[in-house]
Design a protein around this motif. Structure first.
Motif, short mmCIF file in Angstrom:
data_model
loop_
_atom_site.label_atom_id
_atom_site.label_comp_id
_atom_site.label_asym_id
_atom_site.label_seq_id
_atom_site.Cartn_x
_atom_site.Cartn_y
_atom_site.Cartn_z
N LEU A 60 21.60 -37.90 -46.13
CA LEU A 60 22.38 -36.44 -45.80
C LEU A 60 22.03 -35.64 -44.69
O LEU A 60 22.51 -34.55 -44.72
CB LEU A 60 22.33 -35.69 -47.36
CG LEU A 60 22.99 -36.11 -48.49
CD1 LEU A 60 22.99 -35.26 -49.67
CD2 LEU A 60 24.50 -36.95 -48.03
N VAL A 61 21.09 -36.16 -43.96
CA VAL A 61 20.47 -35.26 -42.94
C VAL A 61 21.03 -35.74 -41.62
O VAL A 61 21.00 -37.00 -41.17
CB VAL A 61 18.88 -35.53 -42.74
CG1 VAL A 61 18.60 -34.51 -41.55
CG2 VAL A 61 18.27 -34.94 -44.06
N MET A 62 21.89 -35.17 -40.95
CA MET A 62 22.20 -35.18 -39.63
C MET A 62 21.22 -35.43 -38.48
O MET A 62 20.33 -34.71 -38.45
CB MET A 62 23.38 -34.46 -39.33
CG MET A 62 24.76 -34.32 -39.78
SD MET A 62 25.48 -32.94 -39.02
CE MET A 62 26.88 -32.89 -40.30
N GLN A 65 20.08 -32.62 -36.94
CA GLN A 65 19.26 -31.86 -37.71
C GLN A 65 17.59 -32.13 -37.82
O GLN A 65 16.77 -31.49 -38.37
CB GLN A 65 19.87 -31.72 -39.07
CG GLN A 65 21.14 -31.01 -38.91
CD GLN A 65 21.68 -30.49 -40.49
OE1 GLN A 65 22.01 -31.46 -40.94
NE2 GLN A 65 21.80 -29.18 -40.58
N VAL B 29 27.11 -26.13 -40.56
CA VAL B 29 26.47 -26.87 -41.52
C VAL B 29 24.98 -26.38 -41.48
O VAL B 29 24.24 -26.00 -40.41
CB VAL B 29 26.45 -28.40 -40.97
CG1 VAL B 29 25.89 -28.50 -39.59
CG2 VAL B 29 25.64 -29.17 -41.81
N ALA B 30 24.65 -26.23 -42.70
CA ALA B 30 23.28 -25.56 -42.96
C ALA B 30 22.51 -26.96 -43.55
O ALA B 30 22.06 -27.75 -42.76
CB ALA B 30 23.49 -24.50 -44.11
N GLY B 31 22.31 -26.81 -44.94
CA GLY B 31 21.52 -28.06 -45.53
C GLY B 31 22.11 -29.37 -45.45
O GLY B 31 21.78 -30.36 -45.44
N GLY B 32 23.40 -29.35 -45.08
CA GLY B 32 24.49 -30.59 -45.27
C GLY B 32 24.55 -31.30 -46.41
O GLY B 32 25.03 -32.26 -46.44
N ASN B 51 25.17 -26.60 -36.21
CA ASN B 51 23.94 -26.87 -36.95
C ASN B 51 23.37 -25.28 -37.22
O ASN B 51 22.77 -24.94 -35.99
CB ASN B 51 23.10 -27.83 -36.39
CG ASN B 51 21.73 -27.89 -36.98
OD1 ASN B 51 21.44 -27.34 -38.17
ND2 ASN B 51 20.87 -28.45 -36.27
N LEU B 53 20.41 -24.75 -38.82
CA LEU B 53 18.91 -24.75 -39.19
C LEU B 53 17.88 -23.97 -38.10
O LEU B 53 16.91 -23.55 -38.52
CB LEU B 53 18.44 -26.15 -39.25
CG LEU B 53 19.15 -27.11 -40.53
CD1 LEU B 53 18.50 -28.52 -40.60
CD2 LEU B 53 18.90 -26.23 -41.73
#
Ligand SMILES: Cc1cc2nc3c(=O)[nH]c(=O)nc-3n(C[C@H](O)[C@H](O)[C@H](O)COP(=O)(O)OP(=O)(O)OC[C@H]3O[C@@H](n4cnc5c(N)ncnc54)[C@H](O)[C@@H]3O)c2cc1C
Ligand code: FES
Ligand code: FES
Lengths: 154, 283
Positions: A60-62, A65, B29-32, B51, B53
């Motif tokens: 679930l982590v792009m 990111q 998108v935060a934590g996704g 994003n 973050l």
């Protein structure tokens, strides 16, 4: 994009699609196939790795990111000479492993739990492992393994 | 392999993020933990992701401001649970957040994302409704949580608006509260029905999750509880529910559970005989 991370203590720079899941980067671009992809949707915990010191579902982590992140996978747990980490050893000795598909995720969650809470109660072990599904073991021996590892790491 | 080449922008400031979100089709998108699932399923297909973050320095915080608490949008569930301030001054929120996902989901999932997804099953939301929370938008305006939620996945926000935080009055030391959640298993499961309850002398709050298009407050149940009538409160909760049937549960079952969860919560707070420590006989 070029993604720079530190994986298991090694700096890596790898060309990725920005929305590609971190799990795919690890498995398909870096050859680290320890983390599995049983569900791809955050439901099972089979892809659990540590990112910046915390467990995440790598599915679930792009990729974008994870830029600059420190990532620890199951491949990074054992000592360089191949000696298993006490958490891994405890899973072996407790007989916690059956087919093994869920196990790398289980081990990473257990590792992280014991880092944060070296002497978990039974309830805390269950809470720490609640994101990891297993279709084989019935969980009791997994909990036993975490207990065994806790005793040894103390 | 994912559909490649949707750009991901990673702004370093709130102002920059808002600028990027002006472009039609973009989505934060935060934590996704919702975004990635919906993206993979092809349900959300933004032209670009923004994003958030890198805004954690600005928007991940838990602040006490006199009687009020304020939580930044990028604060994760794990951070909320680890906070003594939240556990002591907003125990209802702590109880609700503890039921979210598993540790890895709580490590990435944010309160801003829970609000942003606007699911009636979002577990922080009944607590926020029962706390009469206000949501901060773009760091400048506030809007009541119930006014913000229009329906499943729909918020009263303009394109480019960002949720920057949420604020509410700290709970009084003499009040009791509970969050009751029913899922298909005890842990790591989406709510089929949930209820957040607060009780203090002359005050009651009841909010139901997953039994209507949005989380709902139940004023009739609150009035019944203030008057000391638990059974009437449970009946009012069932009456107020507007549930759907889906793969997880039927509407009838959800409606019944809305009342039963309220009774279960009252027993947990007041004991099996529902003898209220705050006076009156709630039977
Ligand atoms: C396996 C699994 C289990 C889960 N279990 C639960 C559970 O038990 N209870 C529960 O409530 N949820 C659960 N969830 C859902 C999810 O984890 C939560 O809704 C979480 O709060 C989402 O936060 P996020 O930061 O990951 O949001 P993201 O996925 O990054 O974003 C979610 C949505 O909010 C928008 N958004 C994010 N931040 C902002 C902002 N600051 N301003 C405006 N819009 C914003 C995004 O554009 C997107 O539309 C689960 C998810 C998974 C995958
Ligand atoms: S593959 Fe990531 S949680 Fe199942
Ligand atoms: S050992 Fe087979 S899924 Fe866990």
């Amino acid at each position: 994009m070029e993604l720079k991370m530190n994986v298991n203590g090694q700096p890596v720079a790898v060309e990725v699609a920005p929305t590609e899941p971190l799990l795919q980067v690890l498995r398909e671009r870096l050859g680290l196939v320890g983390a599995k992809e049983p569900c791809g949707k955050g439901e099972c915990g089979g892809c659990t790795v540590l990112m910046n010191g915390q467990t995440v579902n790598a599915c679930l982590v792009m990729a974008a990111q994870a830029e600059g992140a420190e990532v620890l996978t199951v491949e990074g747990l054992a000592a360089p000479d191949g000696k298993l980490h006490p958490v891994q050893q405890a899973f072996v000795e407790a007989g916690a492993v059956q087919c093994g598909y869920c196990m790398t995720g289980m081990v990473m969650s257990a590792f992280s739990l014991l880092q944060q809470n070296p002497q978990p109660t039974e309830a805390e072990i269950k809470e720490g492992m609640e994101g990891n599904l297993c279709r084989c073991t019935g969980y009791q021996k997994v909990f036993d393994a975490v207990n065994l590892a806790a005793g040894r790491l103390r | 392999m994912l559909q490649a080449d949707v750009p991901v922008y990673t702004p370093a400031t709130l102002a920059e993020a808002r600028q990027l979100l002006q472009e039609p089709g973009t989505r934060p998108v935060a934590g996704g933990t919702d975004a990635m699932v919906r993206f993979k399923d092809g349900v959300w297909r933004p032209t670009a992701w923004v994003n958030l973050l890198r805004l954690r320095g600005e928007l991940a915080y838990i602040r006490e401001d006199g009687d009020w608490l304020e939580v930044g949008a990028l604060t994760t569930f794990s951070e909320l649970l680890a906070s003594r301030v939240v556990r002591e001054r907003a125990p209802l929120l702590a109880k609700a957040v503890r039921t979210v996902g598993g540790p890895a989901i709580r490590n990435m999932g944010t309160i801003g994302g829970n609000i942003g997804t606007a699911s009636p099953a979002g577990d922080s939301l009944p607590a926020l409704y029962a706390l009469d929370a206000e949501v901060l938008v773009n760091g400048v305006t506030t809007i009541g949580i119930a006014e913000l939620m229009l329906g499943p996945g729909r918020l009263k926000l303009q394109a480019g608006d960002l949720i920057t935080g949420v604020r509410f009055r700290a709970q009084a030391p003499d009040e009791v509260c509970t969050f009751e959640k029913l899922g298909l298993r005890a842990a790591h499961a989406i709510s089929l029905a949930s209820v957040a309850v607060r009780l203090a002398p002359g005050m009651a709050r009841v909010a139901l999750g997953a039994v209507a298009p949005t989380v709902i407050r139940v004023p009739d149940a609150e009035a019944a509880l203030v008057a000391g009538h638990a059974a009437a409160a449970a009946a009012a909760a069932q009456e107020a529910a507007r549930p759907i049937s889906d793969v997880r549960a039927s509407a009838e079952y959800r409606r019944a559970m809305a009342g039963n969860l309220l009774l279960r919560g009252l027993m947990r707070m007041l004991g099996p005989n529902l003898v209220s420590p705050i006076g009156g006989d709630p039977r």
